[in-house]
Design a protein around this motif. Structure first.
Motif, PDB file in Angstrom:
ATOM      1  N   MET A 178       0.836  -1.207   0.000  1.00 41.28           N
ATOM      2  CA  MET A 178       0.000   0.000   0.000  1.00 41.28           C
ATOM      3  C   MET A 178       0.870   1.256   0.000  1.00 41.28           C
ATOM      4  N   LEU A 179       1.921   1.243   0.803  1.00 38.67           N
ATOM      5  CA  LEU A 179       2.853   2.366   0.827  1.00 38.67           C
ATOM      6  C   LEU A 179       3.491   2.535  -0.540  1.00 38.67           C
ATOM      7  N   LYS A 180       3.919   1.441  -1.145  1.00 39.06           N
ATOM      8  CA  LYS A 180       4.540   1.511  -2.467  1.00 39.06           C
ATOM      9  C   LYS A 180       3.595   2.145  -3.481  1.00 39.06           C
ATOM     10  N   GLN A 181       2.378   1.648  -3.537  1.00 35.30           N
ATOM     11  CA  GLN A 181       1.420   2.167  -4.517  1.00 35.30           C
ATOM     12  C   GLN A 181       1.164   3.655  -4.292  1.00 35.30           C
ATOM     13  N   HIS A 182       0.900   4.035  -3.059  1.00 39.13           N
ATOM     14  CA  HIS A 182       0.570   5.424  -2.748  1.00 39.13           C
ATOM     15  C   HIS A 182       1.776   6.337  -2.978  1.00 39.13           C
ATOM     16  N   ALA A 183       2.923   5.974  -2.413  1.00 30.00           N
ATOM     17  CA  ALA A 183       4.113   6.823  -2.540  1.00 30.00           C
ATOM     18  C   ALA A 183       4.565   6.936  -3.990  1.00 30.00           C
ATOM     19  N   ASP A 184       4.523   5.830  -4.737  1.00 31.49           N
ATOM     20  CA  ASP A 184       4.929   5.882  -6.142  1.00 31.49           C
ATOM     21  C   ASP A 184       4.003   6.781  -6.954  1.00 31.49           C
ATOM     22  N   THR A 185       2.711   6.718  -6.672  1.00 35.05           N
ATOM     23  CA  THR A 185       1.755   7.573  -7.383  1.00 35.05           C
ATOM     24  C   THR A 185       2.035   9.045  -7.093  1.00 35.05           C
ATOM     25  N   VAL A 186       2.260   9.367  -5.834  1.00 35.87           N
ATOM     26  CA  VAL A 186       2.577  10.753  -5.463  1.00 35.87           C
ATOM     27  C   VAL A 186       3.897  11.176  -6.109  1.00 35.87           C
ATOM     28  N   ALA A 187       4.902  10.305  -6.068  1.00 41.80           N
ATOM     29  CA  ALA A 187       6.208  10.638  -6.649  1.00 41.80           C
ATOM     30  C   ALA A 187       6.097  10.897  -8.152  1.00 41.80           C
ATOM     31  N   GLU A 188       5.313  10.090  -8.853  1.00 38.47           N
ATOM     32  CA  GLU A 188       5.127  10.292 -10.295  1.00 38.47           C
ATOM     33  C   GLU A 188       4.459  11.642 -10.564  1.00 38.47           C
ATOM     34  N   PHE A 189       3.462  11.975  -9.769  1.00 38.96           N
ATOM     35  CA  PHE A 189       2.779  13.259  -9.917  1.00 38.96           C
ATOM     36  C   PHE A 189       3.752  14.410  -9.660  1.00 38.96           C
ATOM     37  N   ILE A 190       4.499  14.318  -8.576  1.00 39.43           N
ATOM     38  CA  ILE A 190       5.434  15.385  -8.211  1.00 39.43           C
ATOM     39  C   ILE A 190       6.517  15.551  -9.269  1.00 39.43           C
ATOM     40  N   ALA A 191       7.103  14.442  -9.697  1.00 38.21           N
ATOM     41  CA  ALA A 191       8.147  14.520 -10.717  1.00 38.21           C
ATOM     42  C   ALA A 191       7.604  15.181 -11.984  1.00 38.21           C
ATOM     43  N   GLY A 192       6.404  14.799 -12.377  1.00 35.52           N
ATOM     44  CA  GLY A 192       5.803  15.398 -13.568  1.00 35.52           C
ATOM     45  C   GLY A 192       5.564  16.886 -13.422  1.00 35.52           C
ATOM     46  N   ARG A 193       5.057  17.295 -12.262  1.00 37.32           N
ATOM     47  CA  ARG A 193       4.803  18.726 -12.020  1.00 37.32           C
ATOM     48  C   ARG A 193       6.108  19.522 -11.978  1.00 37.32           C
ATOM     49  N   LEU A 194       7.111  18.984 -11.285  1.00 36.75           N
ATOM     50  CA  LEU A 194       8.393  19.693 -11.210  1.00 36.75           C
ATOM     51  C   LEU A 194       9.040  19.806 -12.585  1.00 36.75           C
ATOM     52  N   TRP A 195       8.952  18.742 -13.380  1.00 40.34           N
ATOM     53  CA  TRP A 195       9.526  18.775 -14.726  1.00 40.34           C
ATOM     54  C   TRP A 195       8.784  19.790 -15.600  1.00 40.34           C
ATOM     55  N   GLN A 232       9.744  29.384 -24.515  1.00 38.80           N
ATOM     56  CA  GLN A 232       9.395  29.399 -25.936  1.00 38.80           C
ATOM     57  C   GLN A 232       8.996  28.014 -26.446  1.00 38.80           C
ATOM     58  N   ARG A 233       9.256  26.971 -25.660  1.00 34.87           N
ATOM     59  CA  ARG A 233       8.943  25.606 -26.077  1.00 34.87           C
ATOM     60  C   ARG A 233       7.659  25.125 -25.406  1.00 34.87           C
ATOM     61  N   GLU A 234       7.004  24.209 -26.078  1.00 34.61           N
ATOM     62  CA  GLU A 234       5.856  23.533 -25.484  1.00 34.61           C
ATOM     63  C   GLU A 234       6.395  22.468 -24.528  1.00 34.61           C
ATOM     64  N   PRO A 235       6.018  22.518 -23.249  1.00 40.56           N
ATOM     65  CA  PRO A 235       6.540  21.516 -22.323  1.00 40.56           C
ATOM     66  C   PRO A 235       6.016  20.130 -22.661  1.00 40.56           C
ATOM     67  N   VAL A 236       6.829  19.119 -22.364  1.00 35.87           N
ATOM     68  CA  VAL A 236       6.436  17.729 -22.577  1.00 35.87           C
ATOM     69  C   VAL A 236       6.468  17.012 -21.238  1.00 35.87           C
ATOM     70  N   GLY A 237       5.576  16.053 -21.104  1.00 41.04           N
ATOM     71  CA  GLY A 237       5.544  15.251 -19.875  1.00 41.04           C
ATOM     72  C   GLY A 237       6.702  14.276 -19.832  1.00 41.04           C
ATOM     73  N   LEU A 238       6.943  13.745 -18.670  1.00 37.32           N
ATOM     74  CA  LEU A 238       8.032  12.773 -18.527  1.00 37.32           C
ATOM     75  C   LEU A 238       7.808  11.560 -19.402  1.00 37.32           C
ATOM     76  N   ASP A 239       6.553  11.157 -19.588  1.00 33.67           N
ATOM     77  CA  ASP A 239       6.268  10.001 -20.428  1.00 33.67           C
ATOM     78  C   ASP A 239       6.577  10.262 -21.899  1.00 33.67           C
TER      79      ASP A 239
END
Length: 143
Positions: free
Chosen positions: A105-122, A132-139
């Motif tokens: 449960m910790l893995k699922q929750h923490a990984d989901t939050v980490a993916e969201f955070i990494a995407g937002r920070l990127w 001047q560039r269109e941002p792209v998601g990590l994926d």
């Protein structure tokens, strides 16, 4: 990639000890990592204070505590030469760490939050450094 919804924090599913272990074990790996280690070592001045801040952050995200005070976006935007591969490596080490903790449960929750955070920070980093560039998601980026 469609982001998973972030689960609500749950103080009943994870302990403060698990969160502390997650933070300490993740940063032990990150500090030794050839790509991430030099960045952390150059920019984290006080590791004890950083651990407290990160434990408070993850406790807020996973358990719903309200101890975290900070603004991660400006600190990450100020770092020179970040790229999608670095965020990808951060996520890889984070996922390895959550897996090793043995709480699914910790893995699922923490990984989901980490993916969201990494995407937002990127995204924030790109918008600040390359307006001047269109941002792209990590994926969509080469990770």
């Amino acid at each position: 990639m469609i982001p998973r919804p972030i689960p609500e924090p749950s103080p009943d599913l994870y302990t403060e000890e698990e969160i502390s272990k997650l933070v300490h074990e993740f940063y032990a790996k990150a500090r030794k990592d050839a790509a991430l280690g030099p960045i952390f070592e150059e920019h984290v001045i006080d590791w004890d204070a950083h651990f407290v801040q990160m434990i408070n952050f993850w406790s807020a995200q996973l358990r719903g505590t309200s101890r975290f005070r900070g603004a991660p976006m400006p600190k990450h935007i100020a770092l020179p030469e970040l790229n999608a591969a670095l965020f990808g490596r951060w996520l890889q080490l984070f996922r390895e760490t959550t897996h090793e903790l043995g709480n699914p449960m910790l893995k699922q929750h923490a990984d989901t939050v980490a993916e969201f955070i990494a995407g937002r920070l990127w995204m924030g980093y790109q918008m600040s450094h390359f307006p001047q560039r269109e941002p792209v998601g990590l994926d969509a980026a080469e990770v």
